[in-house]
Scaffold this active site. Structure first.
Site, PDB file in Angstrom:
ATOM      1  N   GLU A 267       0.898  -1.148  -0.169  1.00 39.41           N
ATOM      2  CA  GLU A 267      -0.185  -0.109  -0.030  1.00 39.41           C
ATOM      3  C   GLU A 267       0.836   1.239  -0.135  1.00 39.41           C
ATOM      4  O   GLU A 267       1.794   1.439   0.653  1.00 39.41           O
ATOM      5  CB  GLU A 267      -0.895  -0.011   1.192  1.00 39.41           C
ATOM      6  CG  GLU A 267      -1.827   1.195   1.496  1.00 39.41           C
ATOM      7  CD  GLU A 267      -2.500   1.390   2.987  1.00 39.41           C
ATOM      8  OE1 GLU A 267      -3.147   2.336   3.260  1.00 39.41           O
ATOM      9  OE2 GLU A 267      -2.089   0.275   3.869  1.00 39.41           O
ATOM     10  N   LYS A 329      -9.689   2.760  -2.873  1.00 40.89           N
ATOM     11  CA  LYS A 329      -9.797   2.216  -1.270  1.00 40.89           C
ATOM     12  C   LYS A 329     -11.469   2.535  -1.098  1.00 40.89           C
ATOM     13  O   LYS A 329     -11.482   3.883  -1.243  1.00 40.89           O
ATOM     14  CB  LYS A 329      -8.932   2.651  -0.639  1.00 40.89           C
ATOM     15  CG  LYS A 329      -9.378   1.891   1.045  1.00 40.89           C
ATOM     16  CD  LYS A 329      -8.125   2.254   1.840  1.00 40.89           C
ATOM     17  CE  LYS A 329      -8.608   1.707   3.372  1.00 40.89           C
ATOM     18  NZ  LYS A 329      -7.262   1.881   4.286  1.00 40.89           N
ATOM     19  N   CYS A 396      -5.214  -1.944   3.014  1.00 42.87           N
ATOM     20  CA  CYS A 396      -5.191  -1.799   4.339  1.00 42.87           C
ATOM     21  C   CYS A 396      -6.096  -2.582   4.985  1.00 42.87           C
ATOM     22  O   CYS A 396      -6.043  -3.867   4.981  1.00 42.87           O
ATOM     23  CB  CYS A 396      -5.244  -0.403   4.634  1.00 42.87           C
ATOM     24  SG  CYS A 396      -4.686   0.197   6.251  1.00 42.87           S
TER      25      CYS A 396
END
Length: 532
Positions: A267, A329, A396
């Site tokens: 990430e 995301k 994440c």
């Protein structure tokens, strides 16, 4: 006076003992067996108590538990950590209040029986875990079932029930132990609850052993993960940008010698806005061309069409240097990537050790596509086959949302990638707690989950929840740089959980509500008859 002190010590020791047992069952202690008895002291602590006392005792247990397991949030923000702990403890308090209500009613034979509690207490627990995982965007971290992530025979039922089925089983055993001890203390030697719980556990393990013996077949794919181990203080410091890029390039070229068909960076591994910085984009695309393999990289993104719209994104760069896809995301980290209820909680940002991001949530369930070419022979001829590979990413803590993983599976993703950065939390148990989520996503969907962390646990998890490879150095996986290559088997799985999602959790929620209504009705009916 002596008896009074003993009574006080007893009342205090039970909640503390319960919280300690639950804390010890999670990383970094990993004493998973303690979860099967962790709630027993709590149930004894709240029986025969007034409702508000039961709530306070249970709330205290929850606060101690979350303080002992999500303490690492202090590395992001101390006020945020306190708010999260106090909020999450509410679910323990409500559970204690519900259990106290059930336990009080068992003292009156006309209301309910002890056998009724065996399924309904775990159903109430699961209902609250489910609500916690969804309310206000959800934070389903350290659900009780996650404590069993390393016990493969137990967790295989997740392909039908999700993690909630494992939580149900653990709480059922706790309830059975409590009910048995409770009856023995009354000189009633009835072991039916314990026998029922043992039978359910046996059936679960039998199914689990059967599933762990399954052999998955399909196309094989060779994948590499790169762990850069960039200190958080350096990640966005422009003076270290060149060093960061050089490290990732060096590690990528080294692992390319092992001929992976896809290389994954963590990430936000690219230290800049990949789309809007031509020099940065050119450097990444040239690397993909040089090594002749697709690169999956994480980078922030600025939307040119919207003012102050920033995204935490993943980019797939094909071997020809073309950007083939992007995922933004969807679930952002509260107090990390945004401040929830900013008008009310905006003050938290003033106490954060580093600025809290102001990211925007993505909207699309992106399924990436890339092609692999393989040699084939048959009937005296040789040719090359080109196959399309589909996969999706969870950035994440998105791997704590089973519904998101299930949606990607329903969209025909053949494997899942969790790109993360656990450097935020230092040398704590956060990274090891985090990987427990990915283990369950693999079992629920029967898809491989590949984890690429800036630092943390970069590893390969197969369809049974087994970790088959990991980036390590000197026996350590945290705060080391390196790479790992693994060969995964691509499966087009359609598990019960993939198809029907959290049906089991919904049934538990319905059962908990119905049982509360039924008990209330049984209480009120005799009163009405007396009035007549």
């Amino acid at each position: 006076m002596k008896n009074y002190r003993s009574h006080i010590i007893y009342r205090i020791s039970l909640p503390v003992l319960s919280a300690c047992l639950l804390i010890l069952s999670f990383p970094g202690f990993n004493l998973w067996l303690l979860a099967w008895i962790g709630l027993v002291p709590m149930l004894f602590a709240i029986e025969n108590k007034k409702p508000y006392h039961a709530f306070l005792i249970s709330y205290l247990i929850g606060a101690l538990f979350f303080l002992g397991t999500v303490y690492w949030l202090i590395h992001v923000t101390l006020p945020g950590m306190i708010i999260v702990v106090l909020y999450l403890a509410l679910y323990f308090g409500i559970f204690g209040l519900i259990c106290n209500y059930y336990l009080q009613t068992t003292n009156d034979k006309r209301r309910t029986t002890k056998y009724y509690l065996l399924p309904i207490i775990p159903a109430a627990w699961v209902a609250l875990e489910f609500l916690r995982a969804h309310f206000i965007t959800g934070f389903g971290w350290n659900l009780l079932g996650y404590s069993q992530s390393s016990i493969l025979p137990v967790i295989q039922i997740a392909d039908m029930t999700g993690v909630y089925g494992v939580s149900f089983l653990v709480v059922m055993v706790n309830s059975a132990i409590y009910l048995t001890i409770r009856e023995v203390r009354k000189k009633n030697y009835h072991f039916i609850p314990l026998a029922i719980a043992a039978a359910v556990l046996f059936i679960t393990c039998y199914y689990g052993i059967f599933r762990t013996r399954n052999i998955f077949t399909g196309e094989k794919l060779r994948v590499a993960v790169v762990q850069g181990n960039i200190p958080q203080v350096k990640k966005w410091d422009l003076s270290f940008r060149e060093d960061i890029l050089n490290k990732y390039e060096r590690l990528t070229r080294q692992v390319a010698c092992q001929y992976p068909e896809l290389i994954i960076w963590p990430e936000t591994s690219v230290p800049g806005f990949l789309e809007s910085e031509p020099e940065l984009l050119g450097r990444v695309t040239k690397l993909a061309k040089d090594i002749g393999a697709p690169l999956l990289v994480g980078a922030p993104r600025e939307d040119p069409e919207k003012k102050n719209a920033y995204y935490n994104s993943t980019f797939l760069v094909n071997a020809d240097g073309r950007v083939a896809g992007r995922y933004d995301k969807m679930h952002l980290v509260p107090f990390g990537e945004y401040v929830p209820l900013r008008a009310l909680l905006g003050f938290v940002e003033n106490f954060a050790p580093s600025p809290i991001g102001d990211f925007t949530s993505g909207k699309d369930h992106t399924v990436f596509n890339f092609f692999i070419s393989r040699s084939a022979k048959g009937q005296g001829q040789a040719w090359r086959l080109t196959k399309r590979i589909k996969f999706s990413t969870l950035i994440c803590f998105e791997d704590i949302f089973p519904g998101l993983a299930g949606e990607f599976a329903r969209r025909d993703a053949l494997f899942l990638v969790n790109m993360t950065n656990d450097a935020w939390f230092g040398r704590t148990s956060a990274a090891y707690q985090h990987v427990q989520n990915s283990v369950f996503r693999a079992v629920e969907t029967r898809l491989n989950v590949i984890r690429a962390a800036n630092t943390g646990v970069s590893c390969f998890i197969n369809q049974k929840g087994e970790i088959t490879g990991m980036v390590e150095s000197g026996g350590q996986s945290m705060f080391v740089d390196g790479f790992c290559v693994g060969e995964i088997i691509l499966t087009r799985a359609r598990t019960f959980y993939t198809l029907y999602g959290d049906l089991f959790a919904y049934l538990c929620l319905l059962a908990a509500i119905a049982s509360l209504a039924a008990v209330r009705l049984k209480i009120s009916l005799p009163k009405k008859r007396m009035l007549r």
